[in-house]
Structure formats: structure tokens, C-alpha cells
Motif scaffolding. Structure first.
Motif, short mmCIF file in Angstrom:
data_model
loop_
_atom_site.label_atom_id
_atom_site.label_comp_id
_atom_site.label_asym_id
_atom_site.label_seq_id
_atom_site.Cartn_x
_atom_site.Cartn_y
_atom_site.Cartn_z
N THR A 132 0.85 -1.19 0.00
CA THR A 132 0.00 0.00 0.00
C THR A 132 0.88 1.24 0.00
O THR A 132 1.47 1.57 1.04
CB THR A 132 -0.93 0.05 1.23
OG1 THR A 132 -1.76 -1.12 1.23
CG2 THR A 132 -1.82 1.28 1.18
N PRO A 133 1.02 1.93 -1.12
CA PRO A 133 1.82 3.15 -1.16
C PRO A 133 1.32 4.17 -0.13
O PRO A 133 0.13 4.43 -0.03
CB PRO A 133 1.60 3.66 -2.60
CG PRO A 133 1.26 2.43 -3.38
CD PRO A 133 0.46 1.57 -2.45
N GLY A 134 2.27 4.70 0.64
CA GLY A 134 1.93 5.67 1.67
C GLY A 134 1.85 5.08 3.06
O GLY A 134 1.79 5.81 4.05
N ALA A 135 1.85 3.75 3.16
CA ALA A 135 1.68 3.09 4.46
C ALA A 135 2.90 3.25 5.36
O ALA A 135 2.77 3.34 6.59
CB ALA A 135 1.36 1.61 4.27
N TRP A 136 4.10 3.28 4.78
CA TRP A 136 5.32 3.32 5.60
C TRP A 136 5.38 4.60 6.42
O TRP A 136 5.67 4.57 7.62
CB TRP A 136 6.56 3.20 4.71
CG TRP A 136 7.85 3.21 5.47
CD1 TRP A 136 8.61 4.30 5.79
CD2 TRP A 136 8.52 2.08 6.05
NE1 TRP A 136 9.72 3.93 6.51
CE2 TRP A 136 9.70 2.57 6.68
CE3 TRP A 136 8.27 0.71 6.08
CZ2 TRP A 136 10.61 1.74 7.34
CZ3 TRP A 136 9.16 -0.12 6.73
CH2 TRP A 136 10.32 0.39 7.35
N ASP A 137 5.11 5.74 5.82
CA ASP A 137 5.18 7.01 6.54
C ASP A 137 4.00 7.21 7.48
O ASP A 137 4.08 8.00 8.42
CB ASP A 137 5.24 8.18 5.54
CG ASP A 137 6.56 8.22 4.79
OD1 ASP A 137 7.58 7.77 5.35
OD2 ASP A 137 6.58 8.70 3.63
N HIS A 138 2.91 6.49 7.25
CA HIS A 138 1.73 6.64 8.09
C HIS A 138 1.87 5.89 9.41
O HIS A 138 1.43 6.37 10.45
CB HIS A 138 0.49 6.14 7.34
CG HIS A 138 -0.78 6.23 8.12
ND1 HIS A 138 -1.47 7.42 8.28
CD2 HIS A 138 -1.49 5.29 8.81
CE1 HIS A 138 -2.54 7.21 9.03
NE2 HIS A 138 -2.57 5.92 9.35
N ALA A 139 2.48 4.71 9.38
CA ALA A 139 2.56 3.85 10.57
C ALA A 139 3.86 4.10 11.34
O ALA A 139 4.79 4.73 10.84
CB ALA A 139 2.45 2.39 10.15
N ARG A 140 3.92 3.56 12.56
CA ARG A 140 5.12 3.68 13.39
C ARG A 140 6.27 2.89 12.76
O ARG A 140 6.09 1.76 12.32
CB ARG A 140 4.83 3.13 14.80
CG ARG A 140 6.07 3.05 15.69
CD ARG A 140 5.76 2.45 17.05
NE ARG A 140 5.28 1.08 17.01
CZ ARG A 140 6.05 0.01 16.85
NH1 ARG A 140 7.37 0.14 16.65
NH2 ARG A 140 5.52 -1.20 16.85
N PRO A 141 7.48 3.45 12.75
CA PRO A 141 8.62 2.71 12.20
C PRO A 141 9.00 1.54 13.11
O PRO A 141 8.65 1.52 14.29
CB PRO A 141 9.73 3.76 12.14
CG PRO A 141 9.35 4.77 13.19
CD PRO A 141 7.86 4.81 13.19
N PRO A 142 9.72 0.56 12.58
CA PRO A 142 10.09 -0.61 13.39
C PRO A 142 11.11 -0.27 14.46
O PRO A 142 11.97 0.59 14.28
CB PRO A 142 10.66 -1.59 12.35
CG PRO A 142 11.12 -0.72 11.22
CD PRO A 142 10.17 0.43 11.18
N THR A 143 11.01 -0.98 15.59
CA THR A 143 11.98 -0.83 16.67
C THR A 143 13.18 -1.73 16.41
O THR A 143 13.17 -2.57 15.50
CB THR A 143 11.35 -1.21 18.01
OG1 THR A 143 11.02 -2.62 17.98
CG2 THR A 143 10.08 -0.40 18.28
N ARG A 144 14.22 -1.59 17.22
CA ARG A 144 15.39 -2.45 17.07
C ARG A 144 15.02 -3.91 17.27
O ARG A 144 15.51 -4.80 16.55
CB ARG A 144 16.47 -2.04 18.08
CG ARG A 144 17.18 -0.73 17.76
CD ARG A 144 18.33 -0.51 18.72
NE ARG A 144 19.06 0.71 18.41
CZ ARG A 144 20.14 1.12 19.08
NH1 ARG A 144 20.61 0.38 20.09
NH2 ARG A 144 20.75 2.24 18.74
N ARG A 145 14.16 -4.16 18.26
CA ARG A 145 13.74 -5.54 18.52
C ARG A 145 12.97 -6.11 17.33
O ARG A 145 13.18 -7.27 16.95
CB ARG A 145 12.88 -5.60 19.78
CG ARG A 145 12.35 -6.99 20.13
CD ARG A 145 11.50 -6.96 21.38
NE ARG A 145 10.34 -6.10 21.20
CZ ARG A 145 9.22 -6.48 20.58
NH1 ARG A 145 9.13 -7.72 20.08
NH2 ARG A 145 8.21 -5.66 20.48
#
Length: 220
Positions: A132-145
Motif C-alpha cells: 500500500t503506497p503511503g503506508a510506511w510514513d503513516h505507521a510507526r517505524p520498526p523498533t530495534r527488537r
């Protein structure tokens, strides 16, 4: 990469070679239109084929996996990745001539485990944005874990083939003349439906535009 595919012994089509496509852009089109690929490899001496999410960045295919998976413990592994779109069921007058309209891509190579942190993030972004284009900037980025629990594979698209079948059934002349059965194509389409909010989502939060844009849109 060149604009045309460069066939190898593994990627050269055998049966129905006339259905092959030679333009690299046609390979990209088939991959970009799909949502799930199948990753094939050999584990413990036996073939394994797994469905997984993927995304394309130029002529590199990134694939999602779990760091706990046994097959992802090494840095490299020979692999084959396929993406197929079913576009129609082809009904012929003779059972022998039944077929399917489809678009398929097959990529061979050595899949490498992405260890560079910047490339790993880029690969994950490519995969999410492909869904889904646009989903990466909309959601929380991944943590180190979360990054540690996730594996990303990269496969170069230098050795690949594309095969397409379209159009009506190819009946024998005698079968056409006999007209003994119905013949034609039943189209097959995949569409996105109306977004369904999570049950614990606040009622005041509207469906974001990048999700709404996917609704009721056909893939492929």
C-alpha cells in the motif's frame, strides 16, 4: 540492466515459447501488479515453496521473512521466485484445449540475506510501500527488537522470464465446426474492498487517503 531480458538455460522457455515476453519492462509490470510471491529453495535436501510479501526496487526484489526461520540462517541461498496472475479460465470445446489466461514471472538467482541496516530498512520500506503506497510514513517505524526479529532477502532480477497467455480458446478446426460445446473465457479479477477498521480503533479516526485509494480497485 539492459532493457531486454537475457535468457539463460534456466530462464529459457520450453513449452509454448511463443508466450514469452522479452522486454524487461514487462517483467517489472508483472511483479509490480502482484502482492504475494512464492519463494522456492532447497532445505535439508527437499524442495520448499513459501508464499511471502515482496517489493521491487529497480532490478532488485526484496522479500520479507522471519529471522527465526531455519532457511534464513545463512547469508546466501539458491532460490527461485515466482509471481502469477490468473486473468481468466479458458473454456474450449475439447477438454484437451482448456487453458488459463495468465501473466507469470520467474526469477532465478542467489538470494542474499540483507545485513546492512540502511539497506534492510530500505528493503522493508519497499515491501510495505508495494502493498500500500503511503503506508510506511503513516505507521510507526520498526523498533530495534522488531528489526532483529525480521529478515529481508534480496534477489537480483538478472535471470528471469515472463510468460503470458491471453485471448480465446485455441480449438481444433473440427471442434469449431462441430460446435458441440460452449467456448469462451471467464475473466478472473482481484479487487480491493471497503476498508474494515480494527475493532479497537477510535471512531474519530478516518480512513487515511492511501488506504481509501486502494478500495474497490482491481489489481493487475
Amino acid at each position: 540492466m539492459t532493457e531486454t531480458l537475457s535468457p539463460t538455460p534456466r530462464s529459457t522457455l520450453g513449452r509454448h515459447a511463443e508466450r514469452g515476453r522479452s522486454e524487461r519492462s514487462e517483467l517489472h509490470d508483472v511483479l509490480d501488479a502482484g502482492l504475494v510471491c512464492h519463494l522456492g529453495f532447497v532445505a535439508d535436501g527437499a524442495p520448499v515453496v513459501l508464499p511471502t510479501a515482496y517489493g521491487r526496487d529497480g532490478d532488485v526484489l526484496y522479500l520479507h521473512g522471519s529471522s527465526g526461520a531455519r532457511y534464513l540462517t545463512g547469508d546466501e541461498m539458491p532460490a527461485c521466485v515466482t509471481v502469477t496472475h490468473l486473468d481468466g479460465i479458458v473454456h474450449a470445446r475439447a477438454v484437451f484445449s482448456f487453458s488459463m489466461n495468465y501473466r507469470s514471472a520467474v526469477a532465478h538467482g542467489v538470494a542474499r540475506r540483507v545485513t546492512d541496516s540502511d539497506e534492510k530498512l530500505r528493503g522493508l520500506r519497499v515491501i510495505v510501500e508495494h502493498l500500500t503506497p503511503g503506508a510506511w510514513d503513516h505507521a510507526r517505524p520498526p523498533t530495534r527488537r522488531e528489526l532483529a526479529a525480521t529478515s529481508v532477502l534480496a534477489l537480483d532480477l538478472g535471470e528471469a522470464s515472463v510468460k503470458v497467455r491471453s485471448g480465446p480458446p485455441a480449438d481444433e478446426d473440427d471442434d469449431v465446426a462441430s460446435d458441440a460445446a460452449w467456448a469462451g473465457v471467464v475473466p478472473v479479477r482481484t479487487v480491493f474492498g471497503t476498508p474494515e477498521p480494527a475493532p479497537d480503533l477510535r471512531a474519530t479516526r478516518d480512513v487515511p487517503s492511501h488506504v481509501a485509494d486502494r478500495a474497490d480497485r482491481a489489481t493487475g
